[in-house]
Design an enzyme around this catalytic site. Structure first.
Site, PDB file in Angstrom:
ATOM      1  N   GLY A   1       0.823  -1.162   0.133  1.00 32.20           N
ATOM      2  CA  GLY A   1       0.030   0.037  -0.082  1.00 32.20           C
ATOM      3  C   GLY A   1       0.882   1.140  -0.022  1.00 32.20           C
ATOM      4  O   GLY A   1       2.047   1.135  -0.405  1.00 32.20           O
ATOM      5  N   CYS A   2       0.319   2.420   0.486  1.00 29.57           N
ATOM      6  CA  CYS A   2       0.929   3.695   0.533  1.00 29.57           C
ATOM      7  C   CYS A   2       2.032   3.738   1.191  1.00 29.57           C
ATOM      8  O   CYS A   2       2.715   4.659   0.644  1.00 29.57           O
ATOM      9  CB  CYS A   2      -0.206   4.659   0.831  1.00 29.57           C
ATOM     10  SG  CYS A   2      -1.765   4.904  -0.235  1.00 29.57           S
ATOM     11  N   ASN A   3       2.197   3.142   2.254  1.00 24.16           N
ATOM     12  CA  ASN A   3       3.472   3.257   2.980  1.00 24.16           C
ATOM     13  C   ASN A   3       4.708   2.517   2.191  1.00 24.16           C
ATOM     14  O   ASN A   3       5.831   2.636   2.774  1.00 24.16           O
ATOM     15  CB  ASN A   3       3.261   2.731   4.310  1.00 24.16           C
ATOM     16  CG  ASN A   3       2.776   1.297   4.512  1.00 24.16           C
ATOM     17  OD1 ASN A   3       1.579   1.126   4.266  1.00 24.16           O
ATOM     18  ND2 ASN A   3       3.616   0.091   4.345  1.00 24.16           N
TER      19      ASN A   3
END
Length: 367
Positions: free
Chosen positions: A137-139
């Site tokens: 994901g975004c991390n």
């Protein structure tokens, strides 16, 4: 002690077509006032998206999962190649210099992965080592940077690149639910690449002490990577997820409405851990490069860390111009900081990303 890796280049790319929020509403045929309000109050002006062409009836068709996977592959290779070339150009290098390529994505699944496909498509040396991080994901951009920083430190002199490629157009669902509206109002296509090299002749960097030297042209050297810190929030493991929607017969992304407040409540904890033992306070950080996760997420981080709007000007600027481009968002902000030309030798910076887990990732850097 090994010398620490330095960031020596960055590059970004997007899919070709840019849409205003009003144009996206029109493209999806959305007229519900509640959903329109979500789009129009998102602090996003434009996003890059690859939407299906309207049919003869003027309606854009719903793309089956197989077509979306094909779209992911096409966009990932196109955007990835452009971002990689832009990054290497800024690093004063070319494809022949690349020794490790780590590719990050959460908007599609490919086997072989993006790294292998780009090595073939671009004619990169077949002996280039590679890795793929999928589904974090975004991390994930900072997760990858952490791993590749270790590779760089163990291979001084060799060039490594982390490439984040997110074809968010390939992760869209079209229906009239508020769950879908939140996602469809937020994400855009984008790729970001960051290059690392560890100078074998360079003395180790420390979190305090005299500033590092400057290159002969007077510009500060690329920042060294000093430290990473992570925080996973197990109680919020289902707050952000990309899973199979049985009703739609495809994958669909879910964002819990409370996630901005969950992230904000833990931001101070992980930043304090990052700075622990360095002798630094938050006020010593000159540059904050925070993931453009959405207006409420950014607001929550600003409040909980005591930041100013100026501190997150690049974060909000990327959100305004591109939306949330997932794992590569912080690289778009870093590129804008470099273009601004304000980073000086001795300055400290914090990189921060947030995503499923729920997770906050941070890194401390110094010019």
């Amino acid at each position: 002690m090994l010398a620490r890796p330095r960031i020596v280049g960055v590059g970004t790319a997007t899919s070709p077509a840019s849409y205003s929020q009003e144009e996206v509403l029109e493209a999806f045929g959305i007229t519900d006032p509640r959903i329109c309000s979500v789009f129009l109050n998102s602090a996003i002006e434009r996003r890059n998206l690859d939407l299906p062409a309207p049919g003869s009836d003027g309606i854009r068709p719903v793309e089956p999962q197989g077509d979306l996977l094909d779209k992911h592959k096409r966009l990932a290779l196109d955007m990835g190649a452009e971002a990689l070339r832009n990054c290497l150009r800024r690093a004063g290098a070319d494809l022949a210099d690349l020794r490790h390529l780590c590719c990050v994505t959460s908007t599609g699944f490919l086997t072989p992965g993006i790294s292998a496909l780009l090595i073939r498509e671009l004619g990169i040396d077949r002996h280039c080592s590679r890795s793929d991080i999928v589904g974090m994901g975004c991390n994930a951009g900072l997760n990858a940077l952490n791993v590749v920083a270790g590779w760089s430190a163990a291979n001084p002199g060799d060039l490594a690149v982390v490439l984040c490629v997110e074809a968010c157009s390939a992760a869209y669902a079209m229906d009239s639910t508020m769950r879908t509206a939140v996602v469809n109002s937020l994400f855009g296509d984008g790729a970001g690449a960051i290059a690392l090299r560890t100078d074998p002749a360079e003395a180790p960097l420390a979190p305090a002490g005299p500033p590092p030297g400057e290159p002969s042209n007077g510009a500060p050297a690329g920042p060294g990577i000093l430290k990473f810190a992570s925080c996973i929030i197990p109680d919020a493991v289902d707050a952000m997820r990309y899973d199979w929607d049985r009703d739609l017969g495809r994958f669909s992304f879910y964002l819990d409405p409370l996630i901005p407040y969950v992230v904000g409540a833990h931001a101070e904890l992980v930043v304090d851990r990052l700075l622990s033992g360095t002798g630094l306070r938050r006020s010593d950080i000159a540059h904050w490069l925070v993931h453009s996760g959405g207006k409420k997420v950014i607001d929550a981080v600003v409040v909980n860390l005591g930041l100013t709007r100026h501190d997150v000007r690049h974060t909000t600027g990327v959100l305004r111009d591109h939306g949330n481009v997932s794992s590569g968002s912080f690289l778009f902000s870093y590129e804008r900081l470099l273009d601004e030309g304000v980073a000086a030798a001795g300055d400290y910076g914090v990189l921060m990303t947030m995503g499923p887990g729920s997770t906050i990732e941070t890194a401390l850097i110094r010019w």
